[in-house]
Motif scaffolding. Structure first.
Motif, PDB file in Angstrom:
ATOM      1  N   ARG A 182       0.837  -1.211   0.000  1.00 32.15           N
ATOM      2  CA  ARG A 182       0.000   0.000   0.000  1.00 32.15           C
ATOM      3  C   ARG A 182       0.867   1.255   0.000  1.00 32.15           C
ATOM      4  N   ARG A 183       1.968   1.233   0.760  1.00 38.02           N
ATOM      5  CA  ARG A 183       2.868   2.407   0.752  1.00 38.02           C
ATOM      6  C   ARG A 183       3.442   2.608  -0.650  1.00 38.02           C
ATOM      7  N   ALA A 184       3.793   1.488  -1.305  1.00 39.85           N
ATOM      8  CA  ALA A 184       4.363   1.592  -2.661  1.00 39.85           C
ATOM      9  C   ALA A 184       3.334   2.178  -3.632  1.00 39.85           C
ATOM     10  N   LEU A 185       2.074   1.749  -3.513  1.00 42.96           N
ATOM     11  CA  LEU A 185       1.031   2.293  -4.405  1.00 42.96           C
ATOM     12  C   LEU A 185       0.823   3.781  -4.150  1.00 42.96           C
ATOM     13  N   GLU A 186       0.932   4.163  -2.870  1.00 42.46           N
ATOM     14  CA  GLU A 186       0.778   5.577  -2.526  1.00 42.46           C
ATOM     15  C   GLU A 186       1.927   6.389  -3.122  1.00 42.46           C
TER      16      GLU A 186
END
Ligand code: SF4
Ligand code: SF4
Length: 317
Positions: A182-186
């Motif tokens: 999720r951090r990477a997608l953000e």
């Protein structure tokens, strides 16, 4: 309903039947293995009272469930009436039915060297709230059984990690992997997907006729060039990295097309056409970037956007 699931991956490779979704940085890291593209999909917006049913599992969504979906959408997705996902993705001939990183022994050739975060998250879904991951597992247990694997099992198992217990995601490694994806997608949203969303808004997201090109339950795949032009705008160093990437991709596409022509399959033809389109778009973009670089070296205007340059440089080591 038990809502308890265990998971044990035997690395059989059955689910590695197509290139995975990746970050742009991961595509840069594996530039000689994966052909990159942008995948655009529709994500259903959830409403209170809606029933989600997978096999004998059923949940009626309440306000809190929908708020959790909305929070994920607000940080990871894009809204223009409907909700859309925009991700970098590996691309290959569907007729091959395998990920380019799948080795002949059924193992992942990049398991220890930059395995994409999407693959680490398997079998969970970062776009679904943690409290509803049991539904993801119920669905993927059916898919895994279809593929001939029994890696997801209902209930507790001595020989498998307990992922979800009574609807609660209890496995620490799985929670960490979800958080990292999720951090990477953000970060992707910050680095390029929001900019590409805005750039395509008039021609795609605000046009019902163009939106019809997104297949139901699937993705519209387009050239990676809009993403590259976004990050290339950051600095001269970013532009040089993008030019290197484009050179690798054109060579990889040429090799892929040559192998496809040797296979002589009719169903490969539209994919070959799309790959030729990707290669042409890369050549055109490279011309633009080379001209910009030359002009910059002439006038000394070397602007920099530290976050993007660092992002691409790390991926290119
Ligand atoms: S199908 Fe299941 S066991 Fe096989 S590689 Fe995928 S997750 Fe692992
Ligand atoms: S990168 Fe590795 S784990 Fe991921 S789909 Fe490909 S072979 Fe499977």
């Amino acid at each position: 309903m038990v809502n308890t699931f265990s998971f044990a991956c035997s690395a059989c490779g059955q689910c590695c039947n197509s290139p995975p979704s990746m970050t742009l940085a991961e595509l840069f890291q594996h530039r000689d293995r994966f052909i990159g593209c942008i995948a655009i999909g529709r994500v259903a917006r959830r409403r209170p009272g809606e029933k989600l049913r997978i096999g004998r599992y059923e949940t009626v969504l309440d306000e809190a469930d929908c708020a959790a979906f909305d929070t994920l959408a607000d940080t990871l997705l894009h809204r223009a009436g409907d909700t859309f996902s925009i991700t970098a993705q590996g691309f290959d001939y569907p007729s091959l039915a395998r990920c380019p990183a799948l080795a002949d022994d059924g193992r992942c050739a990049i398991h220890l060297h930059g395995k994409p975060l999407t693959c680490e998250v398997v079998p969970l879904d970062p776009l679904v709230p943690d409290s509803l991951q049991h539904l993801v597992l119920a669905e993927r247990a059916q898919d895994a059984a279809y593929l001939g694997s029994a890696c997801i099992q209902e209930g507790k198992r001595d020989d498998a990690a307990l992922l979800v217990e009574q609807g609660r995601l209890v496995d620490r490694l799985a929670r960490d992997a979800l958080a990292r994806r999720r951090r990477a997608l953000e970060q992707e949203r910050f680095i390029w997907t929001q900019a590409v969303f805005e750039a395509l808004r008039a021609d795609l997201f605000d046009s019902p006729a163009a939106l019809a090109r997104i297949p139901a339950g699937g993705f519209l795949t387009i050239s990676l060039v809009p993403a590259l032009l976004t990050v290339a705008a950051a600095s001269a160093r970013s532009r040089a990295l993008c030019i290197d990437y484009i050179d690798s991709q054109i060579a990889l596409i040429d090799r892929g097309i040559a192998r496809a022509l040797a296979r002589r399959r009719l169903d490969d033809r539209p994919v070959t056409q799309q790959l030729r389109g990707f290669a042409n778009a890369y050549r055109h973009a490279k011309g633009q970037l080379v001209d910009t670089l030359a002009a910059e070296h002439g006038n000394g205007n070397l602007s920099a956007h530290a976050a993007i340059e660092t992002y691409l440089s790390q991926a290119s080591r």
